[in-house]
Design an enzyme around this catalytic site. Structure first.
Site, PDB file in Angstrom:
ATOM      1  N   LYS A  48       0.899 -17.741  13.927  1.00 14.48           N
ATOM      2  CA  LYS A  48       1.969 -18.501  13.295  1.00 14.48           C
ATOM      3  C   LYS A  48       1.553 -18.831  11.859  1.00 14.48           C
ATOM      4  O   LYS A  48       0.376 -19.078  11.624  1.00 14.48           O
ATOM      5  CB  LYS A  48       2.231 -19.790  14.075  1.00 14.48           C
ATOM      6  CG  LYS A  48       2.658 -19.573  15.533  1.00 14.48           C
ATOM      7  CD  LYS A  48       2.803 -20.906  16.268  1.00 14.48           C
ATOM      8  CE  LYS A  48       3.129 -20.698  17.734  1.00 14.48           C
ATOM      9  NZ  LYS A  48       3.242 -21.981  18.471  1.00 14.48           N
ATOM     10  N   ASP A  91       5.756 -24.321  22.497  1.00 18.34           N
ATOM     11  CA  ASP A  91       4.441 -24.444  21.882  1.00 18.34           C
ATOM     12  C   ASP A  91       3.632 -25.351  22.803  1.00 18.34           C
ATOM     13  O   ASP A  91       4.171 -25.922  23.761  1.00 18.34           O
ATOM     14  CB  ASP A  91       4.583 -25.064  20.486  1.00 18.34           C
ATOM     15  CG  ASP A  91       3.248 -25.320  19.828  1.00 18.34           C
ATOM     16  OD1 ASP A  91       2.413 -24.410  19.774  1.00 18.34           O
ATOM     17  OD2 ASP A  91       3.026 -26.467  19.391  1.00 18.34           O
ATOM     18  N   MET A  92       2.355 -25.512  22.535  1.00 15.50           N
ATOM     19  CA  MET A  92       1.568 -26.353  23.444  1.00 15.50           C
ATOM     20  C   MET A  92       0.887 -27.527  22.734  1.00 15.50           C
ATOM     21  O   MET A  92       1.156 -28.686  23.029  1.00 15.50           O
ATOM     22  CB  MET A  92       0.508 -25.512  24.169  1.00 15.50           C
ATOM     23  CG  MET A  92      -0.214 -26.283  25.271  1.00 15.50           C
ATOM     24  SD  MET A  92      -1.575 -25.342  25.978  1.00 15.50           S
ATOM     25  CE  MET A  92      -2.796 -25.440  24.656  1.00 15.50           C
ATOM     26  N   ASP A  93      -0.002 -27.231  21.789  1.00 14.61           N
ATOM     27  CA  ASP A  93      -0.781 -28.297  21.155  1.00 14.61           C
ATOM     28  C   ASP A  93       0.121 -29.235  20.369  1.00 14.61           C
ATOM     29  O   ASP A  93       0.879 -28.805  19.502  1.00 14.61           O
ATOM     30  CB  ASP A  93      -1.836 -27.686  20.218  1.00 14.61           C
ATOM     31  CG  ASP A  93      -2.926 -26.958  20.973  1.00 14.61           C
ATOM     32  OD1 ASP A  93      -3.665 -27.613  21.724  1.00 14.61           O
ATOM     33  OD2 ASP A  93      -3.028 -25.727  20.823  1.00 14.61           O
TER      34      ASP A  93
END
Length: 219
Positions: A150, A15-17
């Site tokens: 998601k 994931d990133m954030d």
């Protein structure tokens, strides 16, 4: 973490954030500012309710929750305004989460790496450019390209497919409850690195491993 002989880990999907880049406060402040300009007053706790959702889903969430929220612009324009504010802030002030850059650099070249994020593609590229790790990843996949974001598994399934790997052979790193649900639904092994507010969330507890920080991960 050891992969085990039955289901070897052949790829890693991040994931990133809130996991690689400390962008959750940036998203929160951007949403508070832009939604406020359009007639909806939000606070940080409000924004945490939609953590992990795509920004178009955030817009629909607040329209459903607050029937009186009727901005004078289209949903698409509201999305563009939030994205513009987020991108500007990320490029000027985005900071990595503890251990994120070091871990990506350490794993690079050992296994194929991917990003599966609810952020739009332009935000993914801006954030990874800001961190100096854009070209460490073979795949950058945004839930923008999926019918469902998601916690549906779609973005993770597509990222694994782009790596030419089965989901059960991929390890996901996540920080949000919805993200953990998404990766688990895809059939992946999941490591959760939650914010303190979500540490005891039931969905976080379903992860295969929970860490305080990416600094604590050992391959």
């Amino acid at each position: 973490m050891k992969s085990g002989s039955a289901t070897p880990i052949l790829g890693i999907v991040f994931d990133m954030d809130g996991l690689l880049i400390d962008s959750e406060p940036i998203w929160q402040q951007s949403e508070i500012e832009v939604f406020g300009q359009r007639g909806l007053e939000l606070n940080v706790l409000d924004c945490m309710q939609t953590m992990g959702l795509r920004i178009d889903e955030v817009v629909r969430y607040w329209q459903d929750k607050v029937p009186d929220f009727k901005p004078a612009v289209s949903d698409e324009q509201l999305v563009k305004e939030v994205l513009s504010e987020v991108k500007q802030r990320i490029l000027s002030e985005g900071k990595p989460m503890p251990g994120a850059v070091e871990l990506v650099n350490r794993l690079y070249g050992t296994l194929p790496l991917a990003v599966a994020s609810s952020s739009y593609q332009e935000i993914i590229q801006a954030a990874l450019t800001r961190l100096g790790i854009l070209y460490r990843f073979e795949v950058l996949h945004s839930a923008e390209r999926e019918k469902r974001g998601k916690p549906a598994p779609d973005v993770y399934l597509s990222a694994c497919e782009s790596l030419s790997l089965e989901p059960q052979n991929c390890l996901a790193f996540e920080d949000s409850p919805g993200g953990v649900r998404s990766a688990l639904a895809a059939g992946m092994a999941v490591i959760a690195v939650p914010e303190p507010e979500h540490e005891n969330h039931p969905d976080i507890q379903k992860a295969h491993l929970k860490l305080k920080s990416l600094e604590d991960f050992e391959w």
